[in-house]
Design an enzyme around this catalytic site. Structure first.
Site, PDB file in Angstrom:
ATOM      1  N   ASN A  76       3.738  -4.060  -5.181  1.00 28.14           N
ATOM      2  CA  ASN A  76       2.967  -3.764  -3.968  1.00 28.14           C
ATOM      3  C   ASN A  76       1.485  -4.008  -4.280  1.00 28.14           C
ATOM      4  O   ASN A  76       0.854  -3.189  -4.947  1.00 28.14           O
ATOM      5  CB  ASN A  76       3.199  -2.300  -3.556  1.00 28.14           C
ATOM      6  CG  ASN A  76       2.337  -1.904  -2.375  1.00 28.14           C
ATOM      7  OD1 ASN A  76       1.826  -2.769  -1.656  1.00 28.14           O
ATOM      8  ND2 ASN A  76       2.177  -0.607  -2.162  1.00 28.14           N
ATOM      9  N   LYS A 128      -0.918  -3.894  -2.294  1.00 29.15           N
ATOM     10  CA  LYS A 128      -1.785  -3.120  -1.389  1.00 29.15           C
ATOM     11  C   LYS A 128      -2.843  -4.055  -0.778  1.00 29.15           C
ATOM     12  O   LYS A 128      -2.570  -5.229  -0.574  1.00 29.15           O
ATOM     13  CB  LYS A 128      -2.423  -1.941  -2.115  1.00 29.15           C
ATOM     14  CG  LYS A 128      -1.409  -1.125  -2.912  1.00 29.15           C
ATOM     15  CD  LYS A 128      -1.939   0.196  -3.352  1.00 29.15           C
ATOM     16  CE  LYS A 128      -0.966   0.842  -4.320  1.00 29.15           C
ATOM     17  NZ  LYS A 128      -1.024   2.270  -4.328  1.00 29.15           N
ATOM     18  N   HIS A 142       5.436   3.781   3.416  1.00 28.00           N
ATOM     19  CA  HIS A 142       4.651   4.020   2.203  1.00 28.00           C
ATOM     20  C   HIS A 142       3.752   5.232   2.450  1.00 28.00           C
ATOM     21  O   HIS A 142       3.238   5.416   3.560  1.00 28.00           O
ATOM     22  CB  HIS A 142       3.818   2.776   1.865  1.00 28.00           C
ATOM     23  CG  HIS A 142       3.194   2.877   0.499  1.00 28.00           C
ATOM     24  ND1 HIS A 142       2.055   3.602   0.284  1.00 28.00           N
ATOM     25  CD2 HIS A 142       3.570   2.366  -0.704  1.00 28.00           C
ATOM     26  CE1 HIS A 142       1.747   3.523  -1.017  1.00 28.00           C
ATOM     27  NE2 HIS A 142       2.648   2.786  -1.634  1.00 28.00           N
ATOM     28  N   GLU A 145       0.788   5.871   1.760  1.00 27.39           N
ATOM     29  CA  GLU A 145      -0.559   5.571   2.274  1.00 27.39           C
ATOM     30  C   GLU A 145      -0.512   5.315   3.781  1.00 27.39           C
ATOM     31  O   GLU A 145      -1.451   5.630   4.515  1.00 27.39           O
ATOM     32  CB  GLU A 145      -1.153   4.371   1.510  1.00 27.39           C
ATOM     33  CG  GLU A 145      -1.548   4.768   0.084  1.00 27.39           C
ATOM     34  CD  GLU A 145      -1.514   3.636  -0.923  1.00 27.39           C
ATOM     35  OE1 GLU A 145      -1.492   2.461  -0.514  1.00 27.39           O
ATOM     36  OE2 GLU A 145      -1.492   3.938  -2.132  1.00 27.39           O
ATOM     37  N   GLU A 156       8.841   8.029  -4.187  1.00 22.28           N
ATOM     38  CA  GLU A 156       7.450   7.930  -4.609  1.00 22.28           C
ATOM     39  C   GLU A 156       6.738   9.257  -4.369  1.00 22.28           C
ATOM     40  O   GLU A 156       6.235   9.507  -3.255  1.00 22.28           O
ATOM     41  CB  GLU A 156       6.735   6.836  -3.814  1.00 22.28           C
ATOM     42  CG  GLU A 156       7.300   5.456  -4.022  1.00 22.28           C
ATOM     43  CD  GLU A 156       6.196   4.412  -3.906  1.00 22.28           C
ATOM     44  OE1 GLU A 156       5.918   3.755  -4.906  1.00 22.28           O
ATOM     45  OE2 GLU A 156       5.598   4.297  -2.824  1.00 22.28           O
ATOM     46  N   GLY A 191      -1.031   5.935  -7.517  1.00 21.97           N
ATOM     47  CA  GLY A 191      -2.411   5.512  -7.745  1.00 21.97           C
ATOM     48  C   GLY A 191      -3.277   6.572  -8.408  1.00 21.97           C
ATOM     49  O   GLY A 191      -4.495   6.472  -8.419  1.00 21.97           O
ATOM     50  N   SER A 215       2.459   5.289 -10.405  1.00 24.61           N
ATOM     51  CA  SER A 215       1.750   5.091 -11.677  1.00 24.61           C
ATOM     52  C   SER A 215       2.655   4.604 -12.814  1.00 24.61           C
ATOM     53  O   SER A 215       2.516   5.038 -13.961  1.00 24.61           O
ATOM     54  CB  SER A 215       1.020   6.370 -12.082  1.00 24.61           C
ATOM     55  OG  SER A 215       0.032   6.696 -11.111  1.00 24.61           O
ATOM     56  N   GLY A 245      -0.663  -0.539  -8.714  1.00 18.24           N
ATOM     57  CA  GLY A 245      -1.780  -1.025  -9.529  1.00 18.24           C
ATOM     58  C   GLY A 245      -1.369  -1.978 -10.647  1.00 18.24           C
ATOM     59  O   GLY A 245      -2.005  -3.026 -10.845  1.00 18.24           O
TER      60      GLY A 245
END
Ligand code: PEP
Length: 265
Positions: A9, A11, A96, A98, A168, A174, A213, A235
């Site tokens: 992902n 992002k 997700h 976010e 998740e 993150g 993470s 990330g």
């Protein structure tokens, strides 16, 4: 038989130049794992075309980070599932954290987006997970069951079981904080048990991946459980070497599980 899968992902990161450099390096490193692991790249919408072309016949799949809950029409800023399919996407992230927290996507709204993806040939990747506060209040499975039930209400158990579920924990996304392998095992098992309460045998038929993470340094221990079918990587998917090391860690656990089965045969 569930095939291991890693989903990158990106992002809201990247540029034409950076994507090309990242993918050229990544694709060379991922070549040895193409047969054992399904790999998916989810870039931002404007780069779908570019990434589709770069993926070409490498065996990696294209994914989207979201899809609209509507079919078409007056929905400025939204992208429909059929458009994504036309662009070559095979997977779509829905729900997700976010999106849920920053853009107020409710369980019902996520379920409506999921339903649109299901209406195509693409596979929805339904993200579920609890906040730190919810975990501390002992609400983890209550929250996740609500997120899963909303999809069952909209698309039936069959709709949910045609998805990949990504566990998740919000507090691990993150943040550099990772769930322990025991926490991951416990929740993946609980998700499968929940599915089994709806229809026996469903739990083992659905792929459940972990995200939060994941990096090369913790991938092996996070993937070691047979309950974990792979990962959703944020990330670390922006660094070719890191993503390749994570992929290698997953491939090792698959090979280890295979040789253990061989010993038991
Ligand atoms: C994600 O974006 O789904 C995610 C898990 O991000 P990160 O790996 O950066 O925590």
């Amino acid at each position: 038989m569930r095939k291991p899968i890693l989903i990158a992902n990106w992002k809201m990161n990247g540029s034409l130049h950076a994507n090309q450099a990242l993918l050229v390096r990544m694709l060379a490193k991922l070549r040895p794992f193409r047969k054992t692991i399904d790999m998916v790249i989810c870039p931002p919408f404007p780069y779908l075309f570019q990434v589709r072309d770069l993926l070409g016949y490498t065996g990696l799949s294209l994914g989207s980070q979201n899809a609209s809950s509507a079919v078409s029409g007056a929905h400025t800023g939204e992208v429909s599932a059929t458009m994504l399919q036309e662009m070559g996407c095979r997977y779509v992230l829905v729900g997700h954290s976010e999106r849920r927290s920053l853009y107020q996507e409710s369980n019902a709204n996520v379920a409506a987006r999921h339903k649109q993806v299901l209406a195509t040939d693409m596979t929805p990747v339904l993200c579920v997970g609890e906040t730190l506060e919810e975990r501390e209040q002992g609400q983890t499975m209550t929250v996740i069951e609500r997120q899963l039930q909303a999809v069952i209400d909209a698309s039936g158990l069959e709709g949910l079981s045609s998805s990949i579920i990504a566990y998740e924990p919000v507090w691990a996304i993150g943040t550099g904080k990772t769930a322990t392998p025991e926490q991951v095992y416990e929740i993946h098992r609980a998700i499968r048990e929940f599915l089994d309460t709806r229809q026996a045998g469903t739990g083992q038929s659905v792929s459940v991946v972990y995200g939060g993470s994941v990096k090369s340094g913790n991938a092996a221990e996070l993937f070691q459980s047979p309950e974990v079918d792979g990962g959703l990587i944020g990330g670390a998917s922006l660094q070719a070497d890191e993503f390749a090391l994570i992929t290698a860690a997953l491939a090792d656990t698959v090979a280890e599980a295979g040789s253990l089965c061989g010993m038991l045969d």
